[in-house]
Design an enzyme around this catalytic site. Structure first.
Site, PDB file in Angstrom:
ATOM      1  CG  ASP A  41      -1.584  -1.219   1.500  1.00  0.00           C
ATOM      2  OD1 ASP A  41      -1.432  -2.175   0.939  1.00  0.00           O
ATOM      3  OD2 ASP A  41      -2.340  -1.210   2.563  1.00  0.00           O
ATOM      4  CD1 TRP A  65       1.811  -7.673   4.026  1.00  0.00           C
ATOM      5  CD2 TRP A  65       1.686  -8.946   5.604  1.00  0.00           C
ATOM      6  NE1 TRP A  65       1.410  -6.793   5.090  1.00  0.00           N
ATOM      7  CE2 TRP A  65       1.147  -7.461   6.028  1.00  0.00           C
ATOM      8  CE3 TRP A  65       1.606 -10.181   6.508  1.00  0.00           C
ATOM      9  CZ2 TRP A  65       0.620  -7.403   7.438  1.00  0.00           C
ATOM     10  CZ3 TRP A  65       0.874  -9.768   7.833  1.00  0.00           C
ATOM     11  CH2 TRP A  65       0.567  -8.524   8.213  1.00  0.00           C
ATOM     12  CD1 TRP A 100       0.994  -3.360   9.308  1.00  0.00           C
ATOM     13  CD2 TRP A 100      -1.027  -3.821  10.047  1.00  0.00           C
ATOM     14  NE1 TRP A 100       1.016  -4.701   9.700  1.00  0.00           N
ATOM     15  CE2 TRP A 100      -0.172  -5.161  10.155  1.00  0.00           C
ATOM     16  CE3 TRP A 100      -2.517  -3.984  10.118  1.00  0.00           C
ATOM     17  CZ2 TRP A 100      -0.793  -6.084  10.560  1.00  0.00           C
ATOM     18  CZ3 TRP A 100      -2.883  -5.133  10.847  1.00  0.00           C
ATOM     19  CH2 TRP A 100      -2.073  -6.460  10.760  1.00  0.00           C
ATOM     20  CB  THR A 101      -2.296   1.181   5.487  1.00  0.00           C
ATOM     21  OG1 THR A 101      -1.553   0.717   4.260  1.00  0.00           O
ATOM     22  CG2 THR A 101      -3.229   2.241   4.781  1.00  0.00           C
ATOM     23  NE  ARG A 165      -6.587  -3.804   7.612  1.00  0.00           N
ATOM     24  CZ  ARG A 165      -7.502  -4.803   8.025  1.00  0.00           C
ATOM     25  NH1 ARG A 165      -7.803  -5.114   9.254  1.00  0.00           N
ATOM     26  NH2 ARG A 165      -7.907  -5.646   6.932  1.00  0.00           N
ATOM     27  CG  ASP A 166      -5.929   0.462   6.569  1.00  0.00           C
ATOM     28  OD1 ASP A 166      -5.044   0.057   7.067  1.00  0.00           O
ATOM     29  OD2 ASP A 166      -6.533  -0.341   5.764  1.00  0.00           O
ATOM     30  CD  GLU A 220      -7.823  -4.697   3.689  1.00  0.00           C
ATOM     31  OE1 GLU A 220      -7.617  -4.577   2.645  1.00  0.00           O
ATOM     32  OE2 GLU A 220      -7.541  -5.494   4.665  1.00  0.00           O
TER      33      GLU A 220
HETATM   34  O1  LIG Z   1       0.173  -4.378   5.509  1.00  0.00           O
HETATM   35  C1  LIG Z   1      -1.200  -4.071   6.012  1.00  0.00           C
HETATM   36  C2  LIG Z   1      -1.862  -3.157   5.486  1.00  0.00           C
HETATM   37  O2  LIG Z   1      -2.368  -3.653   4.044  1.00  0.00           O
HETATM   38  C3  LIG Z   1      -3.957  -3.796   4.109  1.00  0.00           C
HETATM   39  C4  LIG Z   1      -4.251  -3.502   2.725  1.00  0.00           C
HETATM   40  O3  LIG Z   1      -3.394  -4.019   1.702  1.00  0.00           O
HETATM   41  O4  LIG Z   1      -4.215  -4.828   4.616  1.00  0.00           O
HETATM   42  C5  LIG Z   1      -3.711  -6.300   4.046  1.00  0.00           C
HETATM   43  C6  LIG Z   1      -3.791  -7.296   5.171  1.00  0.00           C
HETATM   44  O5  LIG Z   1      -3.551  -8.528   4.542  1.00  0.00           O
HETATM   45  C7  LIG Z   1      -1.968  -8.588   4.587  1.00  0.00           C
HETATM   46  O6  LIG Z   1      -1.852  -9.683   5.601  1.00  0.00           O
HETATM   47  C8  LIG Z   1      -2.334 -11.179   5.245  1.00  0.00           C
HETATM   48  C9  LIG Z   1      -1.949 -11.923   6.594  1.00  0.00           C
HETATM   49  O7  LIG Z   1      -2.616 -11.540   7.779  1.00  0.00           O
HETATM   50  C10 LIG Z   1      -1.699 -11.536   4.111  1.00  0.00           C
HETATM   51  O8  LIG Z   1      -2.061 -12.583   3.677  1.00  0.00           O
HETATM   52  C11 LIG Z   1      -1.836 -10.423   2.752  1.00  0.00           C
HETATM   53  O9  LIG Z   1      -0.976 -10.864   1.845  1.00  0.00           O
HETATM   54  C12 LIG Z   1      -1.337  -9.141   3.414  1.00  0.00           C
HETATM   55  O10 LIG Z   1      -1.669  -8.142   2.560  1.00  0.00           O
HETATM   56  O11 LIG Z   1      -3.246  -7.028   6.315  1.00  0.00           O
HETATM   57  C13 LIG Z   1      -4.122  -7.435   7.274  1.00  0.00           C
HETATM   58  C14 LIG Z   1      -3.473  -8.169   8.602  1.00  0.00           C
HETATM   59  O12 LIG Z   1      -2.997  -9.281   8.264  1.00  0.00           O
HETATM   60  C15 LIG Z   1      -5.151  -8.193   6.705  1.00  0.00           C
HETATM   61  O13 LIG Z   1      -6.536  -8.432   7.692  1.00  0.00           O
HETATM   62  C16 LIG Z   1      -5.576  -7.925   5.628  1.00  0.00           C
HETATM   63  O14 LIG Z   1      -6.187  -8.409   4.503  1.00  0.00           O
HETATM   64  C17 LIG Z   1      -4.252  -2.735   4.908  1.00  0.00           C
HETATM   65  O15 LIG Z   1      -5.597  -2.783   5.643  1.00  0.00           O
HETATM   66  C18 LIG Z   1      -3.168  -2.657   6.133  1.00  0.00           C
HETATM   67  O16 LIG Z   1      -3.120  -1.546   6.958  1.00  0.00           O
END
Ligand SMILES: OC[C@H]1O[C@@](CO)(OC[C@@]2(O[C@H]3O[C@H](CO)[C@@H](O)[C@H](O)[C@H]3O)O[C@H](CO)[C@@H](O)[C@@H]2O)[C@@H](O)[C@@H]1O
Length: 555
Positions: A41, A65, A100-101, A165-166, A220
C-alpha cells in the site's frame, strides 16, 4: 510504473519504464532494487515544502508480507525518486507487530503529521501518530512518535479490534476540529468510523460513523476527499471546501478499490451518497484491474488531486521469493470528478510525459475486419501509446444488456466479435502471437444518444508460463454520441510486466500485470493496433513513444 513508481518492487520505487529498460526478466519491471523486499500500500503521500513524499508498506526482510514498516521515498517531480531509510519502524508496544497503512495531513501550523495503524503487542489494531523530528530537513527523514501513542484504541460498541485500521488524511469540520475516518468492521458490517480532535493527538470517537454499509464487511484503506464537478483541479481537505463541491468516499474491499460520490452533510457530520447501491458488485471502481489500497492527496504545487495505487504480483509467492521482490505502485494519476458528478476520471500525471523519447505517429489509418497494424520503431517494452478509434456505421451496434454489469469480466471472456469490436491494442506479443496481451473495446447500443463501451484487458494469452493469474479484466463506460461523436480513445503505458490502460479519456482504467516468456526468451515483443469487429474502424490518430528510464536512487 516504469519509470516511476509503477514499477518498483516492493522495495519500491518506481517502475521500470523508466527504471529498468534493459532488464530481460519481465518480472523486473519497475524494480528499483535488488533487495529482497515486499512493497504494498502507498501510505501518506504528500507535497511539503517543494518535495513529494511517498511512504509505503514494506517488508525490509523479504518479498512476502510481514515485518511491515513505512518505507520512504522523495521526489521533486513524481517521476525521479530518492529512496530514504524507512520513516516509521516497529519500535514501540503500539506498533511492534507492524506499522500499517495510514495517511499524512498538513496541520494548521504547517507541520505535517502522520497517523497510521499499529499492530500492538496483542496484535490489536490501534492508531498512532508521528511527527517530523526536524522540519528544516528538506526530506523529513526522521519521524518521532509521541508517548501518547496509541492515540486511538480499538474500543467501542461492536468494534472488532482485529479489523480497525488505515486512518484517512484529516479534514477540518465546521467546529474547527480535525476529523479522520478509520476503516472498520462493526457488528460484521463495514464502516468508516469518525474521530475528532483539537490537536491531532487526543482523539474522540464521534457517536456515528462517517458512513457505514451492510453491503460489505471490513473496508480497508478508506480515502475521503472533496472535488468540484467538472473541474480537474483538486481541493484541499484541510482548507474550506467551496459551495457546490461533492465528496468522494473510496474504500478497498474484495480485491478492488471502489467509491461512492455524494455530499458531506456538515450538520449531520456524515457522508451521504447520491445513490445507495445495495449490490456492491455494481459500485464504481477506481480501476477495473489489479489496483488496490490507493490513496490520494492534494498536490498544492499543481493544484490537483493525485492518486496512487498498489499493484500486486500475479505470479506465485515462490516467484516473488526467487526474484527477491514483489509489488509495484501504479503511475500516479490526476483524479477528478466529471461534470455530472457520476464518475471519477483519471489520467497519468503530466510529468510522466517527460520520459517520452522516440515517437512514431500515424494518421488516417483504416482497420478493416481482421486487420492488424504493427506499431514499429519504438521500444515495445517501455512505451506510451495513445490511439483514437473512430467507429463507422454506428447504427448497427448490438444491444447492451445491463445484467452484464454484474460480471463484466465474464462479458470480456465470452463476448464474440460484433459490429463494433473487439478493436484495440495488442501489446507484449511474441512473434507467433502465442503470447499477447490485448486491451480492447466493444461498443453496444443503449439509446439513441448513448452507447456503452466495454473495455477489456485480456490477459488470458499473456504468457505461456503456467500458474499465473491471467484474467480478462473489464469495465464499462458511456459514449455520448452527441459530444464525442463515435471516437473511443485509448492510452496504454507498457512497462515490462505492467500494462496500465485508460479508456475514454480516463473513464475506465485497467492496471494489469503480465509475465510473457517471450520477453525473456526473445528479448523483444511486438505491438499492434487491431480490429476484429465486422465494421471498419478508422484511426484518426495513433501516437506512440519509447519511454526512458526514470532516475531512481536505490538507496
Ligand atoms: O500491510 C497491512 C496493510 O495492508 C492492508 C491492505 O493492503 O491490509 C492487508 C492485510 O493482508 C496482509 O496480511 C495477510 C496475512 O494476515 C496476508 O495474507 C496479505 O497478503 C497481506 O496483504 O493485512 C491485514 C492484517 O494481516 C489483513 O487483514 C489484510 O487483508 C491494510 O488494511 C493494512 O493496513
Amino acid at each position: 510504473m516504469f519509470w516511476t513508481q509503477g514499477l518498483c518492487p516492493i522495495k519500491f520505487l518506481i517502475s521500470s519504464f523508466i527504471l529498468f529498460p534493459s532488464l530481460k526478466n519481465p518480472n523486473e519491471s519497475g524494480t528499483v532494487s535488488n533487495n529482497d523486499s515486499k512493497k504494498k500500500d502507498p501510505n501518506g503521500p504528500m507535497y511539503y515544502n517543494g518535495i513529494y513524499h511517498q511512504f509505503y508498506q514494506y517488508n525490509p526482510n523479504g518479498s512476502l508480507w510481514g515485518n511491515i514498516v513505512w518505507a520512504h521515498s522523495v521526489s521533486t517531480d513524481l517521476v525521479n525518486w530518492i529512496r530514504l531509510a524507512p520513516a516509521i519502524e516497529r519500535t514501540t508496544p503500539s506498533d511492534i507487530n507492524g506499522c500499517w497503512t495510514g495517511s499524512a495531513t498538513i496541520l494548521k501550523s504547517g507541520r505535517p503529521a502522520i497517523i497510521y495503524t499499529g499492530a500492538d503487542t496483542e496484535k490489536r489494531q490501534v492508531q498512532n501518530v508521528a511527527f517530523p523530528k526536524n522540519l528544516s530537513d528538506p526530506y523529513l527523514r526522521e519521524w518521532v512518535k509521541p508517548h501518547d501513542n496509541p492515540v486511538i484504541q480499538p474500543v467501542g460498541r461492536g468494534l472488532n479490534p482485529g479489523q480497525f485500521r488505515d486512518p484517512t488524511t484529516g479534514w477540518i469540520g465546521p467546529d474547527g476540529l480535525w476529523r479522520i475516518a478509520v476503516g472498520a468492521e462493526v457488528d460484521g458490517h463495514s464502516a468508516a468510523l469518525l474521530y475528532e480532535s483539537e490537536d491531532f493527538v487526543r482523539w474522540d470517537r464521534v457517536d456515528h460513523p462517517l458512513y457505514s454499509s451492510n453491503a460489505s464487511a471490513m473496508w480497508e484503506c478508506p480515502d475521503f476527499f472533496a472535488a468540484m464537478p467538472g473541474e480537474n483541479s483538486g481541493l484541499d481537505m484541510s482548507a474550506a471546501v467551496p459551495d457546490g463541491a461533492k465528496h468522494v468516499l473510496k474504500m478497498s474491499l474484495d480485491g478492488s478499490d471502489k467509491y461512492m460520490v455524494g455530499v458531506y452533510d456538515l450538520k449531520g457530520d456524515a457522508f451521504v451518497p447520491d445513490t445507495v447501491i445495495e449490490d456492491r458488485r455494481l459500485w464504481s471502481r477506481i480501476d477495473y484491474g489489479n489496483y488496490y489500497a490507493s490513496k490520494s492527496f492534494f498536490d498544492s504545487k499543481k493544484g490537483r488531486r493525485v492518486i496512487w495505487g498498489w499493484t500486486n504480483e500475479t505470479d506465485s509467492s515462490s516467484d516473488d521469493v526467487a526474484k527477491g521482490w514483489a509489488g509495484i505502485h501504479a503511475i500516479p494519476r490526476t483524479i477528478w470528478l466529471d461534470k455530472d458528478s457520476k464518475q471519477l476520471l483519471q489520467w497519468p500525471v503530466e510529468e510522466i510525459e517527460s520520459l517520452r523519447g522516440k515517437q512514431v505517429r500515424h494518421q488516417g489509418l483504416e482497420l478493416r475486419k481482421g486487420d492488424l497494424f504493427e506499431i514499429k520503431e519504438i521500444d515495445t517494452l517501455q512505451a506510451d501509446v495513445e490511439i483514437d478509434f473512430e467507429l463507422t456505421s454506428i447504427g448497427s451496434a448490438d444491444p447492451f444488456d445491463p445484467s452484464w454489469l454484474l460480471d463484466i469480466e465474464k462479458q470480456c471472456r465470452e463476448a464474440g466479435a460484433s459490429a463494433h469490436g473487439p478493436f484495440g491494442l495488442v501489446v507484449l506479443a511474441s512473434e507467433s502471437m502465442e503470447e499477447h496481451t490485448s486491451v480492447h473495446f466493444r461498443v453496444y447500443y443503449r439509446s439513441q444518444e448513448k452507447h456503452m463501451v466495454l473495455m477489456c484487458a485480456d490477459l488470458r494469452k499473456s504468457s505461456l508460463r503456467p500458474e499465473l493469474y491471467t484474467p480478462a479484466y473489464g469495465g464499462f463506460f458511456e459514449l455520448d454520441l452527441e459530444k464525442e461523436k463515435t471516437v473511443v480513445s485509448l492510452r496504454t503505458l507498457i512497462d515490462r510486466s505492467a500494462v496500465e490502460s485508460f479508456g475514454g479519456g480516463g473513464r475506465v482504467c485497467i492496471m494489469a500485470r503480465v509475465y510473457p516468456a517471450a520477453l525473456v526468451d526473445d528479448g523483444g515483443t511486438r505491438m499492434y493496433a487491431f480490429n476484429n469487429g465486422t465494421s471498419t474502424v478508422r484511426v484518426p490518430r495513433l501516437e506512440a513513444w519509447s519511454m526512458r528510464r526514470a532516475q531512481v536512487n536505490k538507496g
